[in-house]
Every structure is written in structure tokens, then in C-alpha cells.
Design a protein around this motif. Structure first.
Motif, PDB file in Angstrom:
ATOM      1  N   MET A   1      69.896 121.214 -45.017  1.00 31.27           N
ATOM      2  CA  MET A   1      70.507 119.993 -45.367  1.00 31.27           C
ATOM      3  C   MET A   1      69.870 118.645 -45.111  1.00 31.27           C
ATOM      4  O   MET A   1      69.740 117.594 -45.708  1.00 31.27           O
ATOM      5  N   GLU A   2      69.392 118.825 -43.685  1.00 37.88           N
ATOM      6  CA  GLU A   2      68.705 117.620 -43.131  1.00 37.88           C
ATOM      7  C   GLU A   2      67.472 117.223 -43.825  1.00 37.88           C
ATOM      8  O   GLU A   2      67.134 116.011 -43.930  1.00 37.88           O
ATOM      9  N   ASP A   3      66.794 118.283 -44.215  1.00 36.12           N
ATOM     10  CA  ASP A   3      65.497 117.871 -45.069  1.00 36.12           C
ATOM     11  C   ASP A   3      65.851 117.341 -46.481  1.00 36.12           C
ATOM     12  O   ASP A   3      65.378 116.300 -46.879  1.00 36.12           O
ATOM     13  N   LEU A   4      66.891 117.690 -47.080  1.00 35.63           N
ATOM     14  CA  LEU A   4      67.392 116.960 -48.465  1.00 35.63           C
ATOM     15  C   LEU A   4      67.805 115.734 -48.050  1.00 35.63           C
ATOM     16  O   LEU A   4      67.541 114.700 -49.009  1.00 35.63           O
ATOM     17  N   ILE A   5      68.535 115.467 -47.034  1.00 39.24           N
ATOM     18  CA  ILE A   5      69.180 114.160 -46.619  1.00 39.24           C
ATOM     19  C   ILE A   5      67.860 113.135 -46.618  1.00 39.24           C
ATOM     20  O   ILE A   5      67.861 112.089 -47.068  1.00 39.24           O
ATOM     21  N   ASP A   6      67.124 113.759 -45.740  1.00 40.65           N
ATOM     22  CA  ASP A   6      65.565 112.791 -45.600  1.00 40.65           C
ATOM     23  C   ASP A   6      65.009 112.470 -47.044  1.00 40.65           C
ATOM     24  O   ASP A   6      64.447 111.398 -47.175  1.00 40.65           O
ATOM     25  N   LYS A   7      64.946 113.645 -47.701  1.00 38.77           N
ATOM     26  CA  LYS A   7      64.016 113.430 -49.032  1.00 38.77           C
ATOM     27  C   LYS A   7      65.108 112.285 -49.673  1.00 38.77           C
ATOM     28  O   LYS A   7      64.423 111.210 -50.449  1.00 38.77           O
ATOM     29  N   GLY A   8      66.340 112.566 -49.671  1.00 40.26           N
ATOM     30  CA  GLY A   8      67.147 111.275 -50.269  1.00 40.26           C
ATOM     31  C   GLY A   8      66.933 110.198 -49.802  1.00 40.26           C
ATOM     32  O   GLY A   8      67.142 109.132 -50.791  1.00 40.26           O
ATOM     33  N   SER A   9      66.743 109.984 -48.531  1.00 42.04           N
ATOM     34  CA  SER A   9      66.693 108.455 -47.970  1.00 42.04           C
ATOM     35  C   SER A   9      65.345 107.937 -48.515  1.00 42.04           C
ATOM     36  O   SER A   9      65.269 106.776 -48.682  1.00 42.04           O
ATOM     37  N   GLY A  10      64.382 108.916 -48.558  1.00 45.47           N
ATOM     38  CA  GLY A  10      63.054 108.007 -48.977  1.00 45.47           C
ATOM     39  C   GLY A  10      63.327 107.762 -50.623  1.00 45.47           C
ATOM     40  O   GLY A  10      62.621 106.912 -50.884  1.00 45.47           O
ATOM     41  N   CYS A  11      63.926 108.457 -51.227  1.00 43.11           N
ATOM     42  CA  CYS A  11      64.093 107.875 -52.843  1.00 43.11           C
ATOM     43  C   CYS A  11      64.833 106.697 -52.660  1.00 43.11           C
ATOM     44  O   CYS A  11      64.800 105.839 -53.512  1.00 43.11           O
ATOM     45  N   TYR A  12      65.942 106.752 -52.011  1.00 45.57           N
ATOM     46  CA  TYR A  12      66.924 105.571 -51.705  1.00 45.57           C
ATOM     47  C   TYR A  12      65.829 104.207 -51.369  1.00 45.57           C
ATOM     48  O   TYR A  12      66.095 103.226 -51.900  1.00 45.57           O
ATOM     49  N   ALA A  13      65.074 104.537 -50.179  1.00 43.02           N
ATOM     50  CA  ALA A  13      64.224 103.449 -50.154  1.00 43.02           C
ATOM     51  C   ALA A  13      63.298 102.820 -51.023  1.00 43.02           C
ATOM     52  O   ALA A  13      62.666 101.651 -51.243  1.00 43.02           O
ATOM     53  N   ALA A  14      62.935 103.718 -52.052  1.00 41.53           N
ATOM     54  CA  ALA A  14      61.988 103.426 -53.249  1.00 41.53           C
ATOM     55  C   ALA A  14      62.657 103.151 -54.222  1.00 41.53           C
ATOM     56  O   ALA A  14      62.253 102.781 -55.350  1.00 41.53           O
ATOM     57  N   ASN A  15      63.983 102.860 -54.108  1.00 37.93           N
ATOM     58  CA  ASN A  15      64.960 102.231 -55.241  1.00 37.93           C
ATOM     59  C   ASN A  15      65.188 103.333 -56.355  1.00 37.93           C
ATOM     60  O   ASN A  15      65.301 103.191 -57.502  1.00 37.93           O
TER      61      ASN A  15
ATOM     62  N   LYS B   1      77.059 112.791 -43.463  1.00 32.59           N
ATOM     63  CA  LYS B   1      75.917 111.923 -43.588  1.00 32.59           C
ATOM     64  C   LYS B   1      75.663 111.830 -45.293  1.00 32.59           C
ATOM     65  O   LYS B   1      75.629 110.874 -45.778  1.00 32.59           O
ATOM     66  N   ALA B   2      75.520 113.039 -45.657  1.00 32.63           N
ATOM     67  CA  ALA B   2      75.283 113.167 -47.106  1.00 32.63           C
ATOM     68  C   ALA B   2      76.151 112.390 -48.037  1.00 32.63           C
ATOM     69  O   ALA B   2      75.682 111.620 -48.746  1.00 32.63           O
ATOM     70  N   LEU B   3      77.114 112.665 -47.552  1.00 33.84           N
ATOM     71  CA  LEU B   3      78.364 112.132 -48.475  1.00 33.84           C
ATOM     72  C   LEU B   3      78.410 110.532 -48.298  1.00 33.84           C
ATOM     73  O   LEU B   3      78.780 109.785 -49.223  1.00 33.84           O
ATOM     74  N   ASP B   4      78.337 110.220 -47.139  1.00 30.81           N
ATOM     75  CA  ASP B   4      78.223 108.660 -46.693  1.00 30.81           C
ATOM     76  C   ASP B   4      76.972 107.827 -47.599  1.00 30.81           C
ATOM     77  O   ASP B   4      77.028 106.956 -48.046  1.00 30.81           O
ATOM     78  N   TYR B   5      75.850 108.735 -47.512  1.00 30.96           N
ATOM     79  CA  TYR B   5      74.698 108.210 -47.972  1.00 30.96           C
ATOM     80  C   TYR B   5      74.802 108.124 -49.604  1.00 30.96           C
ATOM     81  O   TYR B   5      74.311 107.157 -50.276  1.00 30.96           O
ATOM     82  N   ARG B   6      75.331 108.902 -50.297  1.00 25.67           N
ATOM     83  CA  ARG B   6      75.655 108.660 -51.538  1.00 25.67           C
ATOM     84  C   ARG B   6      76.616 107.863 -52.158  1.00 25.67           C
ATOM     85  O   ARG B   6      76.405 107.320 -53.005  1.00 25.67           O
ATOM     86  N   ALA B   7      77.689 107.699 -51.298  1.00 26.90           N
ATOM     87  CA  ALA B   7      78.560 106.403 -51.410  1.00 26.90           C
ATOM     88  C   ALA B   7      77.851 105.154 -51.332  1.00 26.90           C
ATOM     89  O   ALA B   7      77.939 104.243 -52.296  1.00 26.90           O
TER      90      ALA B   7
END
Length: 665
Positions: A1-15, A83-89
Motif C-alpha cells: 500500500m505504501e509503495d502505491l501511495i508514494d507512486k500516486g504522490s509522484g503522479c500528483y506532483a507531476a499533475n 492516507k490513500a483516501l485522503d490523498y484521493r480526495a
């Protein structure tokens, strides 16, 4: 889960919001709470409706569910799931899809109503939707449901409290008066004086009682109109004649004339503290008569008056001109038996003439200051009347003539003094300066038993020869001042055994003499503060190495373990130093193992040079705080940035002073 959250955070940072949503959703589905199935949110919750009805959001999240979500799945407080749900929101927020973001925030609240995460996210979305009141209720519910947690235990919880505080003033509990229009409030309070408003402002939530009106403090800055005599009568009626404290630091602002002053004081027989600032264009007569103020312990009075000529001094019944009545001894006689602290700006005319100086048997703290150019003050008649004094501060020129009259009681004058503070005015004739220095020399020759603090600022352009036997002297003969018994000089006893602080400014001494006087003080291990004032260019300290030689003559002080604070004034060493011989100051300071605070002041250095000196000091010592006044602006910013690397705080200005000075019993 943590790796997927980190990967999603990178995508978010890249818009790349679409990719970020996919990664956060995959992370959520991996939570053990789903049991390998696709978890669905509850469709029964109505957090906004409950909040509007002032219901329990916690109960809505915990119990109100009529669908199969609560039957198939349990609550989940997994931090990674949150954390994943918060980041998705947050991703939906960034995409502008606030409806979908709010659904995810509600889901967070449904899964973990005991955590601050859902309240914080849902409150933010409601604020983005301009629904601020609902956001306030959401934050309030979050704080209420997490009140068993320490605020500092979680960054999210601290953030929740911060957001709640931002909205508290607007939506929190209201002062009942704030519900009225400003016009109505003005009608209610238009006959109230500013003192009443001040007391109510600080004590609005407390239950009203007589004690609220015992401290009458007139604030310095306010737009309120001065109180009328009628308003003052009402104020005293609320205090029931039991006023304990009157503080009026700006009487002119309050148009405090004789009538109002009489109203304030005539029924305040339990007064304990009285502070009166400059009278401005008014003259006052203060009540007199023994027993008028049986509990008065503290008096601070500024006798300056705009209308008086320069030769005017305090007279009358207290503060006023000579035509007003008897000298102020009548007022001081009525309070002398109980007074413990007296602070005066301006000196009574009869005291200058050494007439009718009253005894102050209980006086412990005395501060006297002269604003204008006035005659030198004869200090020893007052010393004979205040023998129990513990702290003395003088800001004036002094007179010592007639001191021989006190030779029979010399050993008893101020022998309980613990603090001696003297500031000599810069303006004054050469004769006044000479007499002041002689008077201070005599003061430091008294037989102090428990002197702990010496602070002197003597603006005197002295060379080392001129100051060799001034202020501090170790010679025993005082006969040149008329102090002798049967032709034999009065011997001065050792009086610096308990000294903790020696603060000096402008006045320099011969180091060898200071060593003889204070060597035993150092051995006692109590002296923690010491100032070194370097001499102006004179006979023995000429050339570029003059101040280095002067510093070398302080070997008797070097390495003292009790020293925690040092001050250095007017020093100048070789420019562009290459070693210790050119700049001996860092190594000298490094010899003090417990040195924590340093004060530096020298007009002989440019800002860049002084920065270099301070850098050398920080490298060689473990100093924690440096006060200096030679570096300002951008150089000071750079100096502070460099000092942070050494763990040093650089402060512009002088070391602060306290009055009264804290002393040890």
C-alpha cells in the motif's frame, strides 16, 4: 500500500491526476479491512444535514446505516487506508471535482470517526464550497471527538485545532453585547469612564464582585474621552471605598485636574500602590496627615510639569508650585512609616536643601531620576534616613560635601544595600561631573554587608590615570573627604564578598587595581557577570597593541569558572588579524568554561570587521547569546544566519535590565 501511495504522490506532483487516482484507489483496495472484496461506502450518511440540525456527527458515522455496508465491513483506522483516501480526495480537489472529493471525505469520517482526518478534510472541502459555518461545525465535532488526545500528539490534530481557531471568532460563542448594534452599545456605555471599560474588557467572563474595581489602571493609549467627576464617583462607589491600586501614567491625557485627583484619593484609605505620571499642565495637592494611607507600600511619581521653569522642583502639598502649600514632606511624612518602594522623577526642593528629610524605616527600593538640569543631589542626608534600603537607583548628579557630618555613623549607612545602580547624566558642568564621581567613589566605599549587584554608567572621557582612584578604590584613607576619627582615617571593611554582578559602561579602570579589589570576590565563586571597559588612547595604552596589553592585564580574571556573562566596551585590536597576537579576544573568552552570554560594543570597528571578530569568538567558545550594537541591516541578517550554525543567538542592542533587580536571599 505504501509503495502505491508514494507512486500516486509522484503522479500528483507531476499533475498526472488520472494516474494518481488509479494508484490511490489500488492502495485502498489492498487494505485488509476489505477482506479481498471491493469495499463500498455507506449511502445512508448525511453529515451535512446532521450538522445543520446541531446533531451528533459521531453518532451519524457510527450507527446510522441501513444498507449492507455496515453488515459486510467493519470500521477501519488503518493509517495507510486513511492516507490513500485522503490523498484521493485531495486529487479530486485539484481537479475541481469537489462533489467527488466530499464523498471521499465523508467515507473517511465513516471509516474512522475517532480520527481527525475525516473532519479536517471534509471541513476544508466545505470551506472551498463557501459553506464556512458547516466547516466550523465539522471542525468543532472533530475536536470534541478527539478531546482525549493531546493536541501535540498528531500533526493532523494540531492542524484541526488551528483551522478551528481561525473560525472561532466568527462562529464561536458570542459575547452578549456583541449582538447589539454599535449605536446601542454606545448608548449603554456613554456615561462610563475608560477605567470601567478596561476592567470589563479583561474580566468580562468573571462574576462581578467588588474586587474587580480595586485596581484603577488608566491605560496610556485609548480613544475614550476622559472621565467626568461624576463618572469617577460612580467608579469609587463600585469599589465601595476599597481601592488598592491607582495607576495613571499619562494624567494629562485624562485631564486629571485637582478636583479629580481629590476624588480618587480622598476615600482610598486602603491604597497600596500609587503611580502618577507627568502632571502636564496641571498642579496637584496630595492629601497629607499621618495615617491617611496606612497600607501604602509603593509610590511612583513624575513631578515634571510643562508650565514650570527649569529651576522649578517638586513642592507644595506633593506636586505643585510653592504657593500651593507646605513642602512635600507633609505628604511623605504621612506614608513614610509603611512605604517600601519609592520611585521619583524630579527631586523635592527641601531635599535639595537638606531640609526636613523624613525617615523611611521600611523603605527597601528607591529610584530617583532628574529630567532637567537641576542642582546636584546631596545623597548622604538621604542615606542616613533610609538605613534599611536594599536597592538604590540614581540617575542624576550627586553632591558629597558635608559627608564628614556622617562619619560617626559611616559603618551603618546603607550596610544592607544589595543593589547599587547609578547613571550619571551626560549634561552637566565640569564641577558637577567631578563632584558626582567623588560622591560615587564614597558610595562604593561604604561598608556593604550583602552587596550583590553594581551597575554604573558614567559617561566620562577618562584616561587610565584619571580613573586610577575613582569609583572603585582599594586605598583605606578617606581623610581627604573629611572622614577620620582622631586624625586616623576610617578603614573600609571588605564589602564585596557576595557580589554577583558588575556592570560598567564608559568608565574604565586600571586592571591591576580592579584585580586587588575583586580578587577575593572571584575566589568566593559568586561573581557571574563582569564588564571590561577599554580605555581611550592614553599614556600606557597607545598604538595598535594598546588594548591587547590592557586585556593581558586582566589575567587575574582569566579562566574564572563562575563567570557566565561578560561585557566588552570600546575595544580595538589590530586590523586584518592573522593570529592570537593580532586578536587575543577569542582565546581570552575561551578561558571561561561556563561563559554563556557576551555583550560587545565598539565604535572603532566597521560592521564587517565586527562580524569577523564575532565569528572568531563563536569558533573559539561555547557562547549561546551575543548582544551587539555595531552590526545592523543585511550584515546582521548574514551574521545571524552564520551564528545559527554555531548554535548562537545574536541580538541587536544591550543586555536587558530589570528593576527592581532580582536578588538572592
Amino acid at each position: 500500500m505504501e509503495d502505491l501511495i508514494d507512486k500516486g504522490s509522484g503522479c500528483y506532483a507531476a499533475n498526472k491526476y488520472g494516474d494518481a487516482l488509479m494508484e490511490f484507489t489500488r492502495a485502498m483496495n489492498l487494505c485488509p479491512c476489505a477482506g479481498g472484496m471491493k469495499r463500498k461506502r455507506c449511502s445512508c450518511k448525511d453529515f451535512e444535514g446532521v450538522a445543520l440540525a446541531n446533531g451528533s456527527i459521531f453518532n451519524e458515522a457510527m450507527y446510522n446505516c441501513r444498507c449492507r455496508a455496515s453488515q459486510d465491513f467493519n470500521k477501519c483506522d488503518n493509517p495507510l487506508h486513511m492516507k490513500a483516501l485522503d490523498y484521493r480526495a485531495a486529487t479530486f480537489e485539484a481537479m475541481g471535482e469537489l462533489v467527488r472529493a466530499k464523498k471521499d471525505a465523508g467515507w473517511m469520517l465513516e471509516l474512522a470517526p475517532c480520527l481527525p482526518d475525516g473532519y479536517l478534510r471534509l471541513g476544508k472541502i466545505l470551506r472551498l464550497q463557501k459553506n464556512t459555518e458547516l466547516a466550523w461545525k465539522m471542525y468543532s465535532a472533530g475536536i470534541d471527538n478527539t478531546k482525549h488526545w493531546a493536541t501535540s500528539s498528531s500533526r493532523k490534530l494540531q492542524k484541526l485545532h488551528d483551522e478551528w481557531q481561525l473560525l472561532k471568532r466568527r462562529f464561536g460563542p458570542k459575547d452578549p453585547l456583541s449582538c447589539f448594534p454599535s449605536e446601542i452599545i454606545y448608548m449603554i456605555f456613554e456615561n462610563f469612564d475608560i477605567i470601567e471599560l478596561t476592567v470589563w474588557r479583561w474580566s468580562l467572563e468573571a462574576e462581578g464582585n467588588m474586587g474587580l474595581w480595586r485596581s484603577l489602571i488608566f491605560p496610556n493609549q485609548t480613544h475614550a474621552k476622559p472621565p467626568s467627576s461624576f463618572a469617577l464617583h460612580k467608579l469609587l462607589a463600585r469599589a465601595r471605598g476599597d481601592v488598592r491600586q491607582i495607576v495613571i501614567r499619562d494624567p494629562a491625557r485624562w485631564k486629571l485636574n485637582q478636583e479629580k485627583m481629590t476624588i480618587l484619593l480622598q476615600d482610598s484609605r486602603n491604597l497600596e500602590r500609587l503611580e502618577l505620571g507627568s502632571a502636564g499642565r496641571y498642579y496637584w495637592s496630595l492629601p497629607r496627615g499621618r495615617g491617611q494611607f496606612r497600607k501604602l507600600r509603593y509610590v511612583s511619581m513624575d513631578t515634571d510639569n510643562y508650565l514650570k521653569p527649569p529651576s522649578w522642583s517638586m513642592s507644595g502639598l506633593g506636586v505643585g508650585d510653592a504657593a500651593a502649600g507646605p513642602v512635600p514632606a507633609d505628604f511623605f511624612k504621612s506614608i513614610a512609616g509603611t512605604l517600601e518602594q519609592l520611585e521619583l522623577v524630579g527631586v523635592a526642593g527641601n531635599w535639595l536643601r537638606q531640609e526636613d528629610v523624613v525617615d523611611f524605616p521600611e523603605l527597601k527600593v528607591l529610584r530617583i531620576e532628574q529630567k532637567r538640569k537641576e542642582p546636584s543631589f546631596p545623597i548622604f542626608p538621604l542615606a542616613s534616613k533610609t538605613r534599611g534600603l536594599e536597592q538604590l537607583c540614581l540617575r542624576m548628579h550627586l553632591e558629597w560635601e558635608g559627608v564628614h557630618e556622617w562619619k560617626n555613623v559611616w559603618d551603618k549607612l546603607w550596610n544592607q544595600l544589595k543593589v547599587l545602580v547609578i547613571f550619571m547624566p551626560e549634561k552637566g558642568s565640569d564641577l558637577q561631573v567631578a563632584k558626582t564621581i567623588s560622591a560615587v567613589t564614597l558610595l562604593t566605599s561604604l561598608n556593604f554587608i550583602d552587596l550583590q549587584h553594581i551597575d554604573m554608567e558614567i559617561p566620562w572621557t577618562n584616561s587610565e590615570n584619571a580613573s586610577e582612584h575613582k569609583i572603585f578604590t582599594d586605598h583605606a584613607a578617606l581623610s581627604r573627604y573629611g572622614l577620620s576619627h582622631g586624625g586616623e582615617p576610617i578603614l573600609r571593611h571588605d564589602k564585596y564578598q557576595d557580589l554577583r554582578t558588575i556592570r560598567l559602561k564608559e568608565f574604565c579602570h586600571v586592571p591591576t587595581n580592579m584585580g586587588r579589589i575583586f580578587r577575593e570576590t572571584l575566589h568566593n565563586g559568586k561573581l557571574h557577570t563582569f564588564d571590561i571597559v577599554f580605555p581611550l588612547k592614553g599614556l600606557f595604552y597607545q598604538g595598535l597593541d594598546g588594548h591587547a596589553r590592557y586585556l593581558d592585564e586582566h589575567d587575574w580574571l582569566r579562566g574564572c569558572e563562575s563567570i557566565r556573562c561578560l561585557g566588552l566596551w570600546r575595544f580595538r585590536f589590530r586590523p586584518n588579524p592573522r593570529g592570537e597576537e593580532d586578536l587575543p579576544l577569542p582565546n581570552f573568552l575561551a578561558s571561561f568554561p561556563n561563559l554563556e552570554t557576551l555583550s560587545l560594543s565598539s565604535e572603532a570597528y566597521t560592521a564587517e570587521e565586527l562580524c569577523s571578530v564575532i565569528e572568531g569568538i563563536m569558533k573559539a567558545t561555547n557562547i549561546k547569546t551575543i548582544y551587539q550594537n555595531g552590526v545592523t541591516g543585511v550584515p546582521l541578517d548574514r551574521l545571524r544566519e552564520m551564528a545559527e550554525g554555531f548554535g548562537v543567538q545574536v541580538i541587536w542592542g544591550e543586555r536587558p535590565r530589570e528593576w527592581p533587580v532580582p536578588v538572592e536571599n
